[in-house]
Design a protein around this motif. Structure first.
Motif, PDB file in Angstrom:
ATOM      1  N   LEU A  14       0.858  -1.181   0.000  1.00  0.00           N
ATOM      2  CA  LEU A  14       0.000   0.000   0.000  1.00  0.00           C
ATOM      3  C   LEU A  14       0.897   1.235   0.000  1.00  0.00           C
ATOM      4  N   LEU A  15       0.716   2.056  -1.025  1.00  0.00           N
ATOM      5  CA  LEU A  15       1.497   3.288  -1.152  1.00  0.00           C
ATOM      6  C   LEU A  15       0.559   4.468  -0.914  1.00  0.00           C
ATOM      7  N   GLU A  16       0.895   5.276   0.078  1.00  0.00           N
ATOM      8  CA  GLU A  16       0.066   6.431   0.415  1.00  0.00           C
ATOM      9  C   GLU A  16       0.827   7.701   0.079  1.00  0.00           C
ATOM     10  N   VAL A  17       0.170   8.593  -0.664  1.00  0.00           N
ATOM     11  CA  VAL A  17       0.793   9.852  -1.074  1.00  0.00           C
ATOM     12  C   VAL A  17       0.046  11.017  -0.422  1.00  0.00           C
ATOM     13  N   ASP A  18       0.780  11.873   0.273  1.00  0.00           N
ATOM     14  CA  ASP A  18       0.216  13.040   0.956  1.00  0.00           C
ATOM     15  C   ASP A  18      -0.926  12.676   1.896  1.00  0.00           C
ATOM     16  N   GLU A  19      -0.854  11.442   2.460  1.00  0.00           N
ATOM     17  CA  GLU A  19      -1.844  10.973   3.436  1.00  0.00           C
ATOM     18  C   GLU A  19      -3.263  10.965   2.880  1.00  0.00           C
ATOM     19  N   SER A  20      -3.401  10.995   1.545  1.00  0.00           N
ATOM     20  CA  SER A  20      -4.745  11.031   0.957  1.00  0.00           C
ATOM     21  C   SER A  20      -4.888  10.044  -0.210  1.00  0.00           C
ATOM     22  N   GLU A  21      -4.001  10.136  -1.161  1.00  0.00           N
ATOM     23  CA  GLU A  21      -4.077   9.254  -2.329  1.00  0.00           C
ATOM     24  C   GLU A  21      -3.423   7.912  -2.010  1.00  0.00           C
ATOM     25  N   LYS A  22      -4.148   6.834  -2.321  1.00  0.00           N
ATOM     26  CA  LYS A  22      -3.647   5.489  -2.035  1.00  0.00           C
ATOM     27  C   LYS A  22      -3.624   4.655  -3.309  1.00  0.00           C
ATOM     28  N   LEU A  23      -2.586   3.869  -3.464  1.00  0.00           N
ATOM     29  CA  LEU A  23      -2.539   2.919  -4.574  1.00  0.00           C
ATOM     30  C   LEU A  23      -1.733   1.698  -4.149  1.00  0.00           C
ATOM     31  N   TYR A  24      -2.063   0.570  -4.763  1.00  0.00           N
ATOM     32  CA  TYR A  24      -1.354  -0.676  -4.460  1.00  0.00           C
ATOM     33  C   TYR A  24      -0.322  -0.942  -5.555  1.00  0.00           C
ATOM     34  N   VAL A  25       0.878  -1.278  -5.122  1.00  0.00           N
ATOM     35  CA  VAL A  25       1.963  -1.534  -6.069  1.00  0.00           C
ATOM     36  C   VAL A  25       2.644  -2.851  -5.718  1.00  0.00           C
ATOM     37  N   THR A  26       3.362  -3.394  -6.693  1.00  0.00           N
ATOM     38  CA  THR A  26       4.091  -4.644  -6.467  1.00  0.00           C
ATOM     39  C   THR A  26       5.483  -4.347  -5.916  1.00  0.00           C
ATOM     40  N   GLU A  27       6.135  -5.405  -5.439  1.00  0.00           N
ATOM     41  CA  GLU A  27       7.506  -5.252  -4.953  1.00  0.00           C
ATOM     42  C   GLU A  27       8.431  -4.811  -6.086  1.00  0.00           C
ATOM     43  N   ASP A  28       8.167  -5.304  -7.296  1.00  0.00           N
ATOM     44  CA  ASP A  28       8.961  -4.878  -8.452  1.00  0.00           C
ATOM     45  C   ASP A  28       8.875  -3.373  -8.666  1.00  0.00           C
ATOM     46  N   ILE A  51       1.191   3.168 -13.845  1.00  0.00           N
ATOM     47  CA  ILE A  51       1.146   2.323 -15.045  1.00  0.00           C
ATOM     48  C   ILE A  51       1.988   1.069 -14.863  1.00  0.00           C
ATOM     49  N   PHE A  52       3.213   1.254 -14.353  1.00  0.00           N
ATOM     50  CA  PHE A  52       4.081   0.089 -14.167  1.00  0.00           C
ATOM     51  C   PHE A  52       3.519  -0.849 -13.103  1.00  0.00           C
ATOM     52  N   ALA A  53       2.909  -0.287 -12.054  1.00  0.00           N
ATOM     53  CA  ALA A  53       2.335  -1.117 -10.986  1.00  0.00           C
ATOM     54  C   ALA A  53       1.236  -2.026 -11.541  1.00  0.00           C
ATOM     55  N   GLN A  54       0.407  -1.477 -12.442  1.00  0.00           N
ATOM     56  CA  GLN A  54      -0.649  -2.289 -13.054  1.00  0.00           C
ATOM     57  C   GLN A  54      -0.049  -3.398 -13.921  1.00  0.00           C
ATOM     58  N   PHE A  55       0.953  -3.011 -14.710  1.00  0.00           N
ATOM     59  CA  PHE A  55       1.620  -3.998 -15.558  1.00  0.00           C
ATOM     60  C   PHE A  55       2.272  -5.093 -14.719  1.00  0.00           C
ATOM     61  N   SER A  56       3.003  -4.695 -13.698  1.00  0.00           N
ATOM     62  CA  SER A  56       3.702  -5.652 -12.841  1.00  0.00           C
ATOM     63  C   SER A  56       2.730  -6.573 -12.120  1.00  0.00           C
ATOM     64  N   HIS A  57       1.620  -5.993 -11.659  1.00  0.00           N
ATOM     65  CA  HIS A  57       0.602  -6.807 -10.975  1.00  0.00           C
ATOM     66  C   HIS A  57      -0.015  -7.812 -11.946  1.00  0.00           C
ATOM     67  N   GLY A  58      -0.323  -7.349 -13.155  1.00  0.00           N
ATOM     68  CA  GLY A  58      -0.879  -8.248 -14.166  1.00  0.00           C
ATOM     69  C   GLY A  58       0.084  -9.368 -14.514  1.00  0.00           C
ATOM     70  N   LYS A  59       1.342  -9.039 -14.663  1.00  0.00           N
ATOM     71  CA  LYS A  59       2.352 -10.050 -14.984  1.00  0.00           C
ATOM     72  C   LYS A  59       2.493 -11.062 -13.863  1.00  0.00           C
ATOM     73  N   ASN A  60       2.487 -10.591 -12.629  1.00  0.00           N
ATOM     74  CA  ASN A  60       2.595 -11.503 -11.488  1.00  0.00           C
ATOM     75  C   ASN A  60       1.394 -12.439 -11.400  1.00  0.00           C
ATOM     76  N   LEU A  61       0.207 -11.899 -11.675  1.00  0.00           N
ATOM     77  CA  LEU A  61      -0.991 -12.737 -11.691  1.00  0.00           C
ATOM     78  C   LEU A  61      -0.886 -13.813 -12.759  1.00  0.00           C
TER      79      LEU A  61
END
Length: 258
Positions: A14-28, A51-61
């Motif tokens: 879980l990546l939190e930016v400015d304590e408001s925006e949240k997104l999930y990213v892979t270890e890659d 964009i890379f987080a979505q790609f990396s998550h899709g690849k891992n899946l």
């Protein structure tokens, strides 16, 4: 913008930016962009991360799905779609996996056919239908299928069918049964005919006569209730001929009845 939180959540972070925006990213993603708490990001970098987080998550899946067994391109596409990966990202993931030979439909066909040749009993037509159900293009299936000679398999399957039915059927009916069974298993009519012709089948005349008399007794009990004389004889001849017995043998056997 500043990263205010990075927290491990099972397979993702879980990546939190400015304590408001949240997104999930892979270890890659963490490694690629060297993300750390307190790191300052601009809009362009944040977009690249997303964009890379979505790609990396899709690849891992996809790699997780493939880890259990070999999959076709269509199967992986369906799996990613079910996990709500965007079509654009799916396309990128599939191209990467194909380049790295994680997905190879031609190899999938080759292995599928090889497994059937070693342990199965299906002909090319049935195999093609099964491969089409896996989402593989017909043209690719045909291209790979022409590389395999199915004659040896058809003969092996034909021999098993002969052993199964020989004691139960007269010669003509045996051939019809075996050829039809081979056709049902996906071999062409010509392949089935050639397979049967190649088999060495011993003609057991004693067994065939025994089968004839048993069938004649059965048919006589059936038709003698309604017919007699010439009509009965014709009904018996027709019934026995349909079962595959020769007319000479039928007429010879009927002498005991008329």
């Amino acid at each position: 913008m500043r990263i205010t939180k990075i927290e491990k959540k099972k397979r993702l972070y879980l990546l939190e930016v400015d304590e408001s925006e949240k997104l999930y990213v892979t270890e890659d993603t963490i490694v690629r962009f060297m993300l750390t708490k307190g790191m300052v990001l601009d809009e362009e970098t944040l977009k690249e991360i997303q964009i890379f987080a979505q790609f990396s998550h899709g690849k891992n899946l996809a790699l997780y799905h493939i880890s259990f067994k070999q999959r076709t391109e269509a199967e992986v596409r369906k799996y990613l779609t079910e996990h709500e990966i965007s079509s654009e990202i799916i396309g990128q993931v599939l191209e990467t996996l194909k380049e790295d030979r994680w997905i190879d439909d031609a190899k999938y066909i080759e292995n599928f056919i090889s497994q059937n040749m070693n342990n199965g009993d299906k002909g090319p037509f049935v195999l093609k239908q099964k491969l089409l159900q896996k989402g593989i293009a017909a043209q690719l299936i045909d291209q790979e299928m022409t590389k395999t000679d199915f004659s040896e398999l058809s003969e092996k399957v034909g021999q098993k069918l002969v052993k199964k039915y020989q004691a139960k059927l007269p010669a003509k009916a045996l051939k019809d049964k075996v050829v039809q069974a081979l056709s049902n298993k996906g071999f062409s009519f010509n392949q089935a005919q050639a397979a049967f012709t190649s088999l060495e089948i011993e003609n057991d005349e004693e067994n065939e006569l025994d089968l004839l008399y048993k069938e004649l007794d059965k048919q006589y009990r059936k038709y003698s209730r309604k017919y007699e004389g010439y009509d009965l004889k014709q009904r018996l001849i027709q019934a026995l001929a349909r079962k595959g017995f020769g007319f000479d043998d039928i007429n010879s056997a009927l002498r005991d009845y008329f």
